[in-house]
Design an enzyme around this catalytic site. Structure first.
Site, short mmCIF file in Angstrom:
data_model
loop_
_atom_site.label_atom_id
_atom_site.label_comp_id
_atom_site.label_asym_id
_atom_site.label_seq_id
_atom_site.Cartn_x
_atom_site.Cartn_y
_atom_site.Cartn_z
N GLY A 15 -1.83 1.11 0.38
CA GLY A 15 -1.17 2.29 -0.15
C GLY A 15 -0.75 3.19 0.99
O GLY A 15 -1.13 4.36 1.06
N ASN B 141 1.41 -5.45 -4.47
CA ASN B 141 0.32 -4.83 -5.21
C ASN B 141 -0.99 -5.32 -4.62
O ASN B 141 -1.43 -6.44 -4.90
CB ASN B 141 0.41 -5.20 -6.70
CG ASN B 141 -0.58 -4.43 -7.55
OD1 ASN B 141 -1.61 -3.97 -7.07
ND2 ASN B 141 -0.28 -4.30 -8.84
N SER B 142 -1.61 -4.50 -3.80
CA SER B 142 -2.81 -4.92 -3.09
C SER B 142 -4.00 -5.14 -4.02
O SER B 142 -4.95 -5.83 -3.66
CB SER B 142 -3.18 -3.89 -2.01
OG SER B 142 -3.38 -2.62 -2.61
N ASP C 220 -4.70 7.27 -5.38
CA ASP C 220 -4.53 7.89 -6.68
C ASP C 220 -5.91 8.04 -7.33
O ASP C 220 -6.64 7.06 -7.50
CB ASP C 220 -3.63 7.01 -7.55
CG ASP C 220 -3.21 7.68 -8.85
OD1 ASP C 220 -3.92 8.60 -9.29
OD2 ASP C 220 -2.18 7.28 -9.42
N THR D 217 -1.51 11.40 7.93
CA THR D 217 -0.68 11.18 6.76
C THR D 217 -0.11 12.48 6.22
O THR D 217 -0.65 13.57 6.45
CB THR D 217 -1.47 10.49 5.63
OG1 THR D 217 -2.46 11.41 5.14
CG2 THR D 217 -2.16 9.24 6.14
N GLU E 60 -0.10 13.42 3.14
CA GLU E 60 -1.05 13.99 2.18
C GLU E 60 -2.17 14.73 2.90
O GLU E 60 -2.58 15.83 2.49
CB GLU E 60 -1.64 12.87 1.31
CG GLU E 60 -2.50 13.35 0.17
CD GLU E 60 -1.74 14.12 -0.90
OE1 GLU E 60 -2.35 14.97 -1.57
OE2 GLU E 60 -0.52 13.86 -1.04
#
Length: 271
Positions: free
Chosen positions: A80, A136-137, A159, A234, A236
């Protein structure tokens, strides 16, 4: 500045903050790790020119590299990876280590690809060791990595999936840790960080309860240069810092199970 060296602008790659990892997305997935095309991701390390093998068959440099037990493998995986900030920072810190970001959102993946290409063009010889793939890990980690291949895995600000019914979508869970333990070498490290305390407690509890992971000491964490990047590299993490928010880390090492744990694992019923 030429067009090829200009960094992409995020406003042209707008995407939702998160995607549903349980939905069906359509993108190519390698059948097995040996089918990962390294020459596309790391052209400086794996030229794609064709040649002839000892049997007279035409093979690519990629195929030859795997025939020789793949001298250089991907060792770091950023799960991600978002807009690629951690990869960019790690690239110069570990210039000889191949690393890859795995991202589910198509526009974000495209942004990271363009960003890496621009950095390579503007900094000859640098950033050749990083790449990104849309996948999609939570479903396909074993398709990309061999047993014990990775030395570091990163899960930065995943998430939180607040609703209890959606906890099965969380990227850290007991059954997914089995897969991560498979791809991590003994001594490899899994790094997690979040600004959601409940999720931080969840990830720590999952790791603490898994027989193949142990917490890393405070002294070791202070000496690890990677730890400092978790909250600063990052987008975020930078947003949390600007808002003077709190973060919660869980950093664990892959270990060998004890003899007792080996017996318990071998006798555990299959799901």
């Amino acid at each position: 500045m030429s067009k090829s060296t200009r960094l992409p602008r995020k406003r042209f790659y707008r995407a939702r903050a998160h995607s549903n990892p349980l939905s069906d997305s359509h993108f190519p997935v390698p059948i097995m790790p040996s089918h990962v095309n390294y020459s596309i991701h790391y052209p400086q390390f794996f030229p794609s020119n064709q040649t002839t093998d000892d049997s007279g068959n035409r093979t690519s440099a990629l195929e030859r590299s795997f025939t020789k037990t793949c001298v250089k493998n991907i060792q770091f995986a950023d799960i991600g990876c978002g807009f690629g900030g951690l990869l960019i920072n790690l690239s110069t810190l570990f210039p000889e280590t191949l690393m890859i970001g795995m991202e589910l959102r198509d526009k974000v993946t495209e942004y990271v690809k363009e960003r890496i290409l621009a950095l390579r063009a503007g900094n000859p010889g640098q950033y050749q060791n990083i790449s990104v793939v849309r996948t999609n890990s939570m479903k396909y980690i074993p398709n990309f990595f061999e047993k014990g291949q990775l030395s570091k895995m990163f899960f930065l600000f995943p998430d939180p999936h607040f609703k209890e019914k959606n906890h099965r979508r969380r990227v850290i869970s007991p059954h997914l840790l089995d897969e991560y333990a498979y791809t991590l070498m003994v001594g490899g490290i899994i790094y997690t960080i979040t600004d959601v305390e409940e999720l931080g407690d969840w990830m720590k509890a999952c790791l603490e309860g898994h027989p193949l992971f142990e917490a890393i000491s405070k002294e070791e964490l202070e000496a690890d240069p990677v730890v400092k990047l978790l909250s600063s590299a990052t987008e975020e993490g930078q947003k949390v810092a600007r808002n003077e928010g709190q973060t919660f880390q869980a950093i664990y090492r892959r270990i060998m199970p004890s003899d007792t744990e080996k017996e318990e694992l071998s006798s555990a019923p299959l799901n």
